[in-house]
Design an enzyme around this catalytic site. Structure first.
Site, PDB file in Angstrom:
ATOM      1  N   HIS A   1     -37.564 -20.567 -66.748  1.00 50.51           N
ATOM      2  CA  HIS A   1     -36.461 -20.041 -65.940  1.00 50.51           C
ATOM      3  C   HIS A   1     -36.793 -18.643 -65.432  1.00 50.51           C
ATOM      4  O   HIS A   1     -36.949 -17.714 -66.218  1.00 50.51           O
ATOM      5  CB  HIS A   1     -35.180 -19.992 -66.765  1.00 50.51           C
ATOM      6  CG  HIS A   1     -33.947 -19.673 -65.963  1.00 50.51           C
ATOM      7  ND1 HIS A   1     -33.438 -20.543 -65.018  1.00 50.51           N
ATOM      8  CD2 HIS A   1     -33.134 -18.595 -65.944  1.00 50.51           C
ATOM      9  CE1 HIS A   1     -32.358 -20.003 -64.463  1.00 50.51           C
ATOM     10  NE2 HIS A   1     -32.147 -18.821 -65.003  1.00 50.51           N
TER      11      HIS A   1
ATOM     12  N   ARG B   1     -23.997  -8.073 -62.132  1.00 48.54           N
ATOM     13  CA  ARG B   1     -24.135  -9.026 -61.035  1.00 48.54           C
ATOM     14  C   ARG B   1     -23.835  -8.368 -59.694  1.00 48.54           C
ATOM     15  O   ARG B   1     -24.494  -8.668 -58.686  1.00 48.54           O
ATOM     16  CB  ARG B   1     -23.207 -10.235 -61.274  1.00 48.54           C
ATOM     17  CG  ARG B   1     -23.571 -11.428 -60.421  1.00 48.54           C
ATOM     18  CD  ARG B   1     -22.698 -12.625 -60.711  1.00 48.54           C
ATOM     19  NE  ARG B   1     -21.344 -12.451 -60.182  1.00 48.54           N
ATOM     20  CZ  ARG B   1     -20.538 -13.467 -59.840  1.00 48.54           C
ATOM     21  NH1 ARG B   1     -20.935 -14.712 -59.999  1.00 48.54           N
ATOM     22  NH2 ARG B   1     -19.330 -13.239 -59.381  1.00 48.54           N
TER      23      ARG B   1
ATOM     24  N   TYR C   1     -32.813 -19.009 -55.482  1.00 49.77           N
ATOM     25  CA  TYR C   1     -31.501 -19.146 -54.832  1.00 49.77           C
ATOM     26  C   TYR C   1     -31.250 -18.246 -53.632  1.00 49.77           C
ATOM     27  O   TYR C   1     -30.237 -18.395 -52.958  1.00 49.77           O
ATOM     28  CB  TYR C   1     -30.359 -19.045 -55.842  1.00 49.77           C
ATOM     29  CG  TYR C   1     -30.191 -17.792 -56.651  1.00 49.77           C
ATOM     30  CD1 TYR C   1     -29.488 -16.700 -56.164  1.00 49.77           C
ATOM     31  CD2 TYR C   1     -30.681 -17.725 -57.950  1.00 49.77           C
ATOM     32  CE1 TYR C   1     -29.290 -15.568 -56.945  1.00 49.77           C
ATOM     33  CE2 TYR C   1     -30.488 -16.599 -58.736  1.00 49.77           C
ATOM     34  CZ  TYR C   1     -29.796 -15.521 -58.225  1.00 49.77           C
ATOM     35  OH  TYR C   1     -29.612 -14.417 -59.003  1.00 49.77           O
TER      36      TYR C   1
ATOM     37  N   ARG D   1     -19.575 -23.306 -61.653  1.00 51.29           N
ATOM     38  CA  ARG D   1     -18.784 -22.415 -60.789  1.00 51.29           C
ATOM     39  C   ARG D   1     -19.134 -22.609 -59.320  1.00 51.29           C
ATOM     40  O   ARG D   1     -18.285 -22.533 -58.443  1.00 51.29           O
ATOM     41  CB  ARG D   1     -19.066 -20.931 -61.105  1.00 51.29           C
ATOM     42  CG  ARG D   1     -18.747 -20.452 -62.458  1.00 51.29           C
ATOM     43  CD  ARG D   1     -18.799 -18.918 -62.512  1.00 51.29           C
ATOM     44  NE  ARG D   1     -20.052 -18.306 -62.084  1.00 51.29           N
ATOM     45  CZ  ARG D   1     -21.156 -18.202 -62.828  1.00 51.29           C
ATOM     46  NH1 ARG D   1     -21.161 -18.695 -64.048  1.00 51.29           N
ATOM     47  NH2 ARG D   1     -22.238 -17.612 -62.375  1.00 51.29           N
TER      48      ARG D   1
ATOM     49  N   HIS E   1     -29.372 -21.123 -70.753  1.00 52.18           N
ATOM     50  CA  HIS E   1     -28.571 -20.257 -71.627  1.00 52.18           C
ATOM     51  C   HIS E   1     -27.854 -21.060 -72.722  1.00 52.18           C
ATOM     52  O   HIS E   1     -28.232 -20.952 -73.880  1.00 52.18           O
ATOM     53  CB  HIS E   1     -27.573 -19.378 -70.851  1.00 52.18           C
ATOM     54  CG  HIS E   1     -28.222 -18.517 -69.818  1.00 52.18           C
ATOM     55  ND1 HIS E   1     -29.211 -17.601 -70.133  1.00 52.18           N
ATOM     56  CD2 HIS E   1     -28.053 -18.434 -68.469  1.00 52.18           C
ATOM     57  CE1 HIS E   1     -29.609 -16.996 -69.023  1.00 52.18           C
ATOM     58  NE2 HIS E   1     -28.930 -17.488 -68.005  1.00 52.18           N
TER      59      HIS E   1
ATOM     60  N   ASP F   1     -36.271 -15.302 -66.856  1.00 57.21           N
ATOM     61  CA  ASP F   1     -34.994 -15.100 -66.169  1.00 57.21           C
ATOM     62  C   ASP F   1     -34.979 -13.874 -65.249  1.00 57.21           C
ATOM     63  O   ASP F   1     -35.522 -13.925 -64.160  1.00 57.21           O
ATOM     64  CB  ASP F   1     -33.870 -15.060 -67.221  1.00 57.21           C
ATOM     65  CG  ASP F   1     -32.477 -15.222 -66.616  1.00 57.21           C
ATOM     66  OD1 ASP F   1     -32.369 -15.323 -65.391  1.00 57.21           O
ATOM     67  OD2 ASP F   1     -31.493 -15.236 -67.386  1.00 57.21           O
TER      68      ASP F   1
HETATM   69 ZN    ZN Z   1     -30.778 -17.401 -64.354  1.00 57.32          ZN
END
Ligand code: ZN
Length: 460
Positions: free
Chosen positions: A60, A87, A126, A216, A275, A326
């Site tokens: 990841h 974030r 993404y 989400r 996670h 990550d």
């Molecule tokens: Zn991630």
């Protein structure tokens, strides 16, 4: 050494039969292990190492976040810092990156992954569009950039284009930095096809999978449609990382996110549940029984204050896991495993938690992460066995953390006392990309990264 067949001779090697001496590994022209023969002679045409191990897959990564390291550690005046305040910083950061930035950061992150002992990576990709959400002239432009970085570094890539369609479970619109992620179902399918093409152009061992970002970000209908449309590929999703996210799903769907997922989708061995930090005992049992891999990212989870995964209960239930870098704030497979084990020790006021009686903790952690990582990437690797991709690392037994150690204690030394300096060589599908601890193109790739980073930091 002939072009068609390469050979590595290891004085000690960790094979499916355990540690063996004087092992000759022959690698075919495509990069697969052709044969493994213990008690061999070194011969003249071979590359000799002291200790050879299968290499881990990094299951990841969001490579662009590597360039954010150090930018999110000041306490905000507004009050309590959290994953959600981080974030916001991350969204503002990604909104200034252009395709050249994204490629340069990815290439340098891949170099650091290889030098630290990963031979492959699942890039959970993404950022797809221009700031504001307008697609690039080529829909798959940024997938092409990630693929180009993989190609330049020789890492084994599994590219996971991310589906992201809404700002929350209530279906709210995307906003701010999220606009760069968004696609409706049909455009996502086109983008995924472009990403698959980009991945397949890298090298024969590269792979492709699908990653709905989270419960989400993708509604139930699209989640089910994606699962149907892309059956047969790895399927990765973020889940149960943060308590507010679980509460949001509970309020909308009447169930905790993990329970909802397990009840509504066929979670099986092609799934990687990133996670899974907060699970009830029942969810832990069900995930362990599903054959899915849990994708643990202990360094990032600690940095973001996610919480502590219950590894003791999960392993006791027979669960599979691998590790991922990550956010890439630190890149080190040995440190991920150390952080995982230490989180359990600190919580339980205990020692040597994630292994069976009489067994080395380092060996159990490493074996588990090897198998889980390979499964999550859909990559035929994870052991030194004929037919597998030659994803291998050599440890430097002269490194201070490893001096005098042999067998499983080498893994205990590397994981608990060592770091990337203990890794001397790395092969990805037979490509010998790290030698004497340095990536073959480190100088040039670092130079480009340094220049791009200077420019990025002027724009932050
Ligand atoms: Zn991630």
């Amino acid at each position: 050494m002939s072009e068609a067949m390469k050979s590595v001779f290891a004085r000690k090697a960790l094979t499916p039969n355990g540690w063996e001496n004087d092992v000759l590994v022959r690698i075919d022209a495509e990069g697969r292990i052709a044969s493994i023969v213990p008690k061999s002679e070194a011969g003249s045409d071979v590359y000799v190492v002291d200790a050879l191990l299968p290499a881990q897959a990094n299951l990841h990564s969001h490579t662009f976040q590597r360039a954010m390291a150090g930018l999110s550690e000041a306490r905000s005046p507004a009050g309590r810092d959290s994953f959600w305040t981080w974030r916001e910083i991350m969204y503002r950061f990604l909104d200034i990156l252009d395709p050249e930035d994204i490629e340069a950061i990815a290439a340098f992150a891949f170099v650091e992954m290889l030098e630290s002992g990963y031979s492959s990576v699942a890039e959970f990709h993404y950022v797809h569009h221009q700031p504001g959400g307008q697609p690039y002239a080529q829909l798959g432009e940024l997938s092409d950039r990630v693929a180009a970085a993989a190609s330049a570094t020789g890492i084994g890539l599994t590219l996971l284009p991310v589906a992201y369609a809404q700002g929350g479970v209530d279906g709210r619109a995307l906003a701010g930095g999220q606009l760069r992620f968004g696609n409706d179902f049909d455009r996502y399918v086109k983008l995924a096809q472009a990403a698959e093409k980009a991945a397949k152009s890298v090298n024969p061992d590269a792979g492709f999978g699908v990653a709905p970002h989270s419960i989400r970000a993708v509604n139930e209908r699209d989640l089910k449609a994606l699962e149907q449309q892309f059956r047969g590929t790895p399927f990765h999703i973020h889940i149960a990382e943060q308590i507010p996210e679980i509460e949001e799903v509970q309020a909308a769907y009447g169930q905790r996110s993990m329970s909802w997922l397990l009840d509504h989708l066929p979670v099986n061995e092609r799934w990687c549940l990133i996670h899974s930090t907060h699970m009830t005992p029942e969810e832990t049992q069900r995930v362990a029984a599903s054959s899915a891999v849990v994708g643990l990212c202990p360094i990032t989870e600690a940095n973001l204050g996610d919480g502590i995964f219950n590894g003791v209960n999960y392993l006791a239930s027979g669960g599979l896991f691998g590790t991922g870098s990550d956010s890439n704030i630190r890149i080190s497979p040995s440190e991920e495993l150390r952080q995982l084990e230490y989180s359990q020790r600190l919580r339980d006021v205990s020692r040597v938690t994630l292994t069976a009686e009489g067994k080395s903790c380092g060996r159990t952690l490493y074996d588990t992460a090897l198998a889980g990582g390979a499964q999550a990437l859909g990559r035929n690797s994870g052991s030194l066995a004929p037919g597998k991709w030659a994803d291998m690392i050599a440890l430097d037994i002269e490194n201070a953390a490893l001096l005098g150690l042999a067998g499983d204690r080498l893994l205990d030394g590397w994981i608990f006392a060592g770091d990337r300096q203990a890794v001397s060589d790395v092969w990805s599908a037979g490509r010998h990309v790290v030698h004497e601890g340095r990536h073959r193109d480190r100088t040039a790739i670092f130079k480009t990264y340094k220049a791009r980073l200077a420019s990025i930091l002027e724009r932050v």
